[in-house]
Write a protein that holds these residues in place. Structure first.
Motif, PDB file in Angstrom:
ATOM      1  N   TYR A 231      17.456  16.573 -38.645  1.00 30.27           N
ATOM      2  CA  TYR A 231      17.068  15.512 -37.716  1.00 30.27           C
ATOM      3  C   TYR A 231      18.194  14.499 -37.530  1.00 30.27           C
ATOM      4  N   SER A 235      19.170  14.175 -33.607  1.00 34.89           N
ATOM      5  CA  SER A 235      18.716  12.976 -32.907  1.00 34.89           C
ATOM      6  C   SER A 235      19.863  12.208 -32.277  1.00 34.89           C
ATOM      7  N   SER A 241      16.358  13.540 -25.836  1.00 36.89           N
ATOM      8  CA  SER A 241      15.004  13.120 -25.482  1.00 36.89           C
ATOM      9  C   SER A 241      14.503  13.823 -24.228  1.00 36.89           C
ATOM     10  N   PHE A 442      13.111   8.290 -31.516  1.00 39.38           N
ATOM     11  CA  PHE A 442      14.095   8.685 -32.520  1.00 39.38           C
ATOM     12  C   PHE A 442      14.466   7.458 -33.331  1.00 39.38           C
TER      13      PHE A 442
END
Length: 442
Positions: A231, A235, A241, A442
């Motif tokens: 992650y 991210s 996104s 995030f």
């Protein structure tokens, strides 16, 4: 019919039709879905639930909609079931980074609700239905469903039924898709003038519609594209996104994804999920090492156990060790392994469990010999903070492995200690969401 021209109806007639068609819906709807803020038909569409209903301008300059589209949106909303007791916290959340948002998609329903409620006199003003403020979101009267809760010594929090949260998330997703499709047509020369300007019907005797629904495409299923990725790395990638929003939720498989769910202990991405499922999965922390075992755990460990166990074991660390992150394992221990120890009291329809389950722990999963889980009942008439059991971490993990084999054999078969090669040499400590505020993208 007054206001109707060959399948087109005026916005005023559409307002009335929407209210009539949804009169018996479990989700309350609002008058003025087409004519009151935040609806703005002149931009080319109006949101009705999860639908972006296109608008047209007749030869007389009047903005209208296709009646059949209103019927379709109403039918889908009427089919939605809602449990008013199954709530999702929508705010406020402190210390949350700002989510990436698209200025061309104006719904942003969480921001709208919080802005109104956090102003002085916000909830009271909402109750009076102030004519100067938005009365609905995507045709849904959210004010009738808003629940305010205040814990002792804490700030007020606001909640909405999970079904409504999923509807509004889907509406936001539909709006984003509609605008992206309109921009793509504009870039290719198919649309001229300002973005999403409503098209004109050349004459009353010839129906002209703009059907943006269905062209934008549904979210695609998630097929383990992010499996095994960290992650912390993923991210930070630009545009992630937008990529997440292209998937359907990996848990419910119906709503569009909005966040990347990840394991806080091992740091791996599990899957893209919708806001509703992300909230349902999150432990209800009271303190960094203390959680309340909420009613939603009945779904997580009973009715929908297999789906959730498969989701949690998307993390290579949890899958390899055949366990759950410490907060989830603690909740499972209290809810499942210690269920028979919880006292009950007489009720009009049999007996009911007393108090509120709570589980705390000392130490961490990184030092399993010293980690101890304590299961207690708060607000029990026979003795508040009554301790039901103290379970060592290793015993709780072993009980979970046995239960997993019985409950979800396919998930248990995919787990095991033979898959430790690619795991980090040092496991990350638990990163606790001490305020239950992890709604950030995030």
């Amino acid at each position: 019919m007054p206001g109707r021209t060959e399948g087109l109806i005026t916005l005023g007639a559409a307002d009335t039709l929407w209210v009539d068609l949804t009169a018996n819906s479990a989700v309350p709807t609002a008058a003025g879905a087409f004519t009151r803020s935040p609806a703005h038909a002149r931009v080319g569409y109006v949101l009705l639930g999860a639908h972006a209903v296109a608008t047209v301008t007749t030869s007389g300059g009047q903005c209208s909609v296709v009646e059949a589209r209103v019927h379709r949106a109403a039918a889908e909303l009427n089919a939605v079931g809602m449990d008013r007791q199954d709530l999702v916290r929508i705010g406020p959340f402190r210390g949350v980074p700002r989510q990436e948002c698209h200025e061309e998609t104006p719904l942003r329903w969480r921001r709208r609700i919080m802005r109104e409620l956090q102003e002085p006199g916000g909830p009271e003003r909402a109750a009076r239905r102030d004519e100067t403020r938005p009365c609905h979101l995507a045709g849904i009267d959210w004010r009738q469903l808003l629940v305010e809760q205040t814990r002792e010594g804490a700030q007020r929090t606001w909640w909405l039924p999970r079904a409504v949260v999923r509807l509004l998330d889907a509406a936001e997703h539909a709006e984003t898709r509609w605008v992206q499709a309109a921009r793509a047509r504009q870039a290719s020369g198919a649309v001229t003038g300002p973005l999403a300007r409503p098209r004109r019907a050349p004459d009353a005797g010839r129906r002209q519609t703009t059907s943006h629904e269905g062209r934008t495409g549904a979210p695609r299923p998630y097929n383990k594209e992010l499996d095994g990725q960290l992650y912390s790395v993923l991210s930070r990638k630009p545009g992630i996104s937008r990529r997440v929003a292209e998937w359907a939720c990996a848990v419910c498989r119906t709503a569009p994804a909005g966040v990347l769910d990840h394991c806080h202990e091992h740091g791996y991405v599990r899957a893209p999920v919708c806001q509703s499922c992300n909230t349902q999965e999150r432990p209800d922390h009271l303190y960094s090492n203390d959680i309340r075992v909420a009613g939603r755990y009945t779904r997580l460990f009973d009715t929908d156990a297999v789906a959730w166990l498969r989701h949690w074991h998307r993390c290579p660390g949890c899958r390899a060790r055949t366990t759950l992150p410490l907060p989830h394992l603690a909740a499972w221990t209290a809810h499942t392994a210690c269920r028979s120890l919880r006292p009950t009291h007489r009720a009009p329809r049999g007996r009911t469990p007393c108090g509120i389950l709570r589980v705390s722990w000392t130490g961490s999963q990184n030092a399993p010999r010293s980690c101890l889980l304590t299961v207690a009942v708060d607000f029990c008439p026979s003795g508040e903070h009554r301790i039901l059991a103290q379970v060592p971490y290793r015993e709780a993990a072993e009980r979970f492995r046995t239960w997993l084999t019985e409950t979800a054999p396919a998930v248990a078969t995919a787990a095991g200690p033979d898959r430790l090669d690619d795991l980090p040499t040092q496991i990350r400590p638990v990163i606790a969401d001490t305020n239950g505020e992890g709604q950030a993208l995030f």
